[in-house]
Motif scaffolding. Structure first.
Motif, PDB file in Angstrom:
ATOM      1  N   GLN A 248     -86.541  -9.523 -26.602  1.00  0.00           N
ATOM      2  CA  GLN A 248     -86.857  -9.688 -25.272  1.00  0.00           C
ATOM      3  C   GLN A 248     -85.737 -10.961 -24.973  1.00  0.00           C
ATOM      4  N   VAL A 249     -85.101 -11.933 -25.911  1.00  0.00           N
ATOM      5  CA  VAL A 249     -83.981 -13.021 -25.258  1.00  0.00           C
ATOM      6  C   VAL A 249     -82.621 -12.616 -24.583  1.00  0.00           C
ATOM      7  N   SER A 250     -82.421 -11.164 -25.930  1.00  0.00           N
ATOM      8  CA  SER A 250     -80.857 -10.302 -26.165  1.00  0.00           C
ATOM      9  C   SER A 250     -81.174  -9.457 -24.364  1.00  0.00           C
ATOM     10  N   ARG A 251     -81.715  -8.884 -24.211  1.00  0.00           N
ATOM     11  CA  ARG A 251     -82.050  -8.355 -22.790  1.00  0.00           C
ATOM     12  C   ARG A 251     -82.477  -9.167 -22.050  1.00  0.00           C
ATOM     13  N   ASN A 252     -82.557 -10.227 -21.941  1.00  0.00           N
ATOM     14  CA  ASN A 252     -82.507 -10.873 -20.146  1.00  0.00           C
ATOM     15  C   ASN A 252     -81.310 -11.459 -20.401  1.00  0.00           C
ATOM     16  N   ILE A 253     -80.633 -11.413 -21.132  1.00  0.00           N
ATOM     17  CA  ILE A 253     -78.427 -11.980 -20.877  1.00  0.00           C
ATOM     18  C   ILE A 253     -78.628 -10.583 -21.221  1.00  0.00           C
ATOM     19  N   ILE A 254     -78.400  -9.813 -21.703  1.00  0.00           N
ATOM     20  CA  ILE A 254     -77.945  -8.435 -21.062  1.00  0.00           C
ATOM     21  C   ILE A 254     -78.072  -7.754 -19.668  1.00  0.00           C
ATOM     22  N   SER A 255     -79.136  -8.246 -19.122  1.00  0.00           N
ATOM     23  CA  SER A 255     -79.500  -7.994 -17.459  1.00  0.00           C
ATOM     24  C   SER A 255     -79.009  -8.576 -17.336  1.00  0.00           C
ATOM     25  N   LYS A 256     -78.688 -10.449 -17.186  1.00  0.00           N
ATOM     26  CA  LYS A 256     -78.191 -11.480 -16.578  1.00  0.00           C
ATOM     27  C   LYS A 256     -76.610 -11.243 -16.516  1.00  0.00           C
ATOM     28  N   ILE A 257     -76.070 -10.341 -17.241  1.00  0.00           N
ATOM     29  CA  ILE A 257     -74.647 -10.119 -17.362  1.00  0.00           C
ATOM     30  C   ILE A 257     -74.120  -9.461 -16.204  1.00  0.00           C
ATOM     31  N   LYS A 258     -75.434  -7.806 -16.447  1.00  0.00           N
ATOM     32  CA  LYS A 258     -74.555  -7.238 -15.629  1.00  0.00           C
ATOM     33  C   LYS A 258     -75.381  -7.216 -13.898  1.00  0.00           C
ATOM     34  N   ASP A 259     -76.211  -8.523 -14.161  1.00  0.00           N
ATOM     35  CA  ASP A 259     -76.026  -8.636 -12.773  1.00  0.00           C
ATOM     36  C   ASP A 259     -75.465  -9.583 -11.730  1.00  0.00           C
ATOM     37  N   PRO A 260     -74.501  -8.940 -10.832  1.00  0.00           N
ATOM     38  CA  PRO A 260     -72.846  -9.869 -10.351  1.00  0.00           C
ATOM     39  C   PRO A 260     -73.620 -11.103  -9.270  1.00  0.00           C
ATOM     40  N   SER A 261     -75.082 -11.014  -9.223  1.00  0.00           N
ATOM     41  CA  SER A 261     -75.491 -12.147  -8.386  1.00  0.00           C
ATOM     42  C   SER A 261     -76.428 -13.381  -8.745  1.00  0.00           C
ATOM     43  N   PHE A 262     -75.693 -13.627 -10.494  1.00  0.00           N
ATOM     44  CA  PHE A 262     -76.927 -14.234 -10.889  1.00  0.00           C
ATOM     45  C   PHE A 262     -75.436 -15.195 -11.556  1.00  0.00           C
ATOM     46  N   SER A 263     -76.596 -16.432 -11.600  1.00  0.00           N
ATOM     47  CA  SER A 263     -75.984 -17.425 -12.359  1.00  0.00           C
ATOM     48  C   SER A 263     -77.443 -18.269 -12.512  1.00  0.00           C
ATOM     49  N   GLY A 264     -76.530 -19.793 -13.552  1.00  0.00           N
ATOM     50  CA  GLY A 264     -77.697 -20.610 -13.451  1.00  0.00           C
ATOM     51  C   GLY A 264     -78.136 -20.797 -14.635  1.00  0.00           C
ATOM     52  N   ILE A 265     -79.451 -21.670 -14.630  1.00  0.00           N
ATOM     53  CA  ILE A 265     -80.392 -21.180 -15.893  1.00  0.00           C
ATOM     54  C   ILE A 265     -81.268 -19.991 -16.225  1.00  0.00           C
ATOM     55  N   VAL A 266     -82.031 -19.934 -17.105  1.00  0.00           N
ATOM     56  CA  VAL A 266     -82.801 -17.982 -17.292  1.00  0.00           C
ATOM     57  C   VAL A 266     -83.935 -18.913 -18.572  1.00  0.00           C
ATOM     58  N   SER A 267     -85.099 -19.182 -17.364  1.00  0.00           N
ATOM     59  CA  SER A 267     -86.310 -19.984 -17.566  1.00  0.00           C
ATOM     60  C   SER A 267     -87.202 -19.202 -19.501  1.00  0.00           C
ATOM     61  N   LEU A 268     -87.486 -19.895 -20.224  1.00  0.00           N
ATOM     62  CA  LEU A 268     -88.246 -19.133 -21.148  1.00  0.00           C
ATOM     63  C   LEU A 268     -89.428 -18.169 -20.358  1.00  0.00           C
ATOM     64  N   GLU A 269     -90.094 -19.049 -19.138  1.00  0.00           N
ATOM     65  CA  GLU A 269     -91.576 -18.167 -18.384  1.00  0.00           C
ATOM     66  C   GLU A 269     -90.841 -16.886 -17.716  1.00  0.00           C
ATOM     67  N   SER A 270     -89.479 -16.483 -17.109  1.00  0.00           N
ATOM     68  CA  SER A 270     -89.060 -15.785 -16.121  1.00  0.00           C
ATOM     69  C   SER A 270     -88.594 -14.794 -17.639  1.00  0.00           C
ATOM     70  N   MET A 271     -88.022 -14.766 -18.938  1.00  0.00           N
ATOM     71  CA  MET A 271     -87.417 -13.891 -20.072  1.00  0.00           C
ATOM     72  C   MET A 271     -88.798 -12.752 -20.109  1.00  0.00           C
ATOM     73  N   LEU A 272     -89.966 -13.930 -20.577  1.00  0.00           N
ATOM     74  CA  LEU A 272     -91.497 -13.573 -21.097  1.00  0.00           C
ATOM     75  C   LEU A 272     -90.949 -12.578 -19.833  1.00  0.00           C
ATOM     76  N   SER A 273     -91.369 -13.139 -18.704  1.00  0.00           N
ATOM     77  CA  SER A 273     -92.494 -11.664 -17.170  1.00  0.00           C
ATOM     78  C   SER A 273     -91.482 -10.772 -17.421  1.00  0.00           C
ATOM     79  N   MET A 274     -89.849 -10.654 -17.750  1.00  0.00           N
ATOM     80  CA  MET A 274     -89.168  -8.914 -18.155  1.00  0.00           C
ATOM     81  C   MET A 274     -90.285  -8.320 -18.724  1.00  0.00           C
ATOM     82  N   ASN A 275     -90.026  -7.068 -18.279  1.00  0.00           N
ATOM     83  CA  ASN A 275     -90.303  -6.243 -19.038  1.00  0.00           C
ATOM     84  C   ASN A 275     -89.540  -5.478 -19.962  1.00  0.00           C
TER      85      ASN A 275
END
Length: 275
Positions: A248-275
């Protein structure tokens, strides 16, 4: 243009899953660690992606050992760190069969024996903070001379932590937060992605070890908090945190890397909410 991802600590507990997810998403992946060795396959599928990763040896504290790899990297992940500083904090976790497990098995792997007291780098300051800042500075210097060749802003992902843990010195979480603050100063040169997972487990783990028993205990506490307390007591919610898989953590990391608009904190709650 194929994105090239460098994962420092790519043969570790989380790092290997980041490598796997990156390969599955079409990245060119290189793992850098002290040993330079690939991890042992835990499932038949592991052999396929492990063969796609370039495994190299490097010392994060010595940029000369990896500068050449940074020159054409589009994204860098720092997946190194320690939970405990020395053997005095070592505890045992026992199962019903009275088999003991060493708590150091819960710690991230980053190469040679981390519990070697002769290793001057084995401190929160060095491993959790300075190693990330040394790597970030080396990456910044590479970017300053090659930024004209880059179409998209590169990323620097730092594996931080959700909270401190009971019985763990405050220096652990303090070193993580200090590193986060310093890395945000680089915003504009690269996108800092600060990932805050909680206690992690691997979905493919088939044998019991210390991590498995701690994970099961935490899940039981989380279940009780949800069912009996309905997550209504803030202080309990702060103390009893959800667990999350390395996948789950890895999926979130790659998703954020691929999102050119994202920077900053990726919280535990946001990672758990990602399908």
């Amino acid at each position: 243009m194929v994105s090239k991802l460098l994962v420092f600590g790519g043969n570790g507990f989380l790092g290997k899953r980041i490598c796997q997810e990156a390969v599955n998403n079409g990245f060119q992946v290189m793992s850098l660690s002290r040993s330079g060795r690939p991890p042992r396959p835990q499932s038949p599928q592991d052999k396929d992606w492990i063969g796609e990763v370039q495994w190299e040896a490097a010392d994060v504290f010595d940029p000369l050992s990896y500068n050449r790899h940074l020159r054409d990297a589009t994204d860098v992940v720092h997946s190194l760190g320690i939970l405990l500083e020395d053997e005095s904090y070592k505890v045992k976790v026992r199962n019903p069969l009275n088999k003991s497990f060493d708590f150091k098995s819960l710690m991230p792997s980053f190469g040679s024996n981390p519990l070697d007291k002769k290793n001057p780098n084995f401190t929160y300051e060095r491993m959790n903070k300075e190693s990330a800042l040394i790597l970030a500075q080396a990456f910044r210097q590479t970017l300053s001379s090659h930024e004209a060749k880059r179409r998209d802003m590169p990323t620097f992902t730092y594996i931080s932590a959700d909270k401190g843990f009971p019985l763990i010195p405050k220096g652990y979480i303090n070193s993580k937060r200090q590193a986060e603050a310093e890395l945000m100063h680089y915003e504009g040169l690269f996108r800092p992605i600060l990932v805050r997972p909680g206690f992690m487990f691997d979905e493919y783990k088939t044998t019991a070890d210390a991590r498995s028993y701690v994970h099961n205990g935490l899940e039981l506490l989380n279940c009780g908090n949800r069912v009996l307390l309905r997550n209504k007591l803030r202080f309990v919610n702060e103390l009893i945190r959800p667990t999350i898989s390395t996948q789950q953590v890895s999926r979130n990391i790659i998703s954020k890397i691929k999102d050119p608009s994202f920077s900053g904190i990726v919280s535990l709650e946001s990672m758990l909410s990602m399908n």
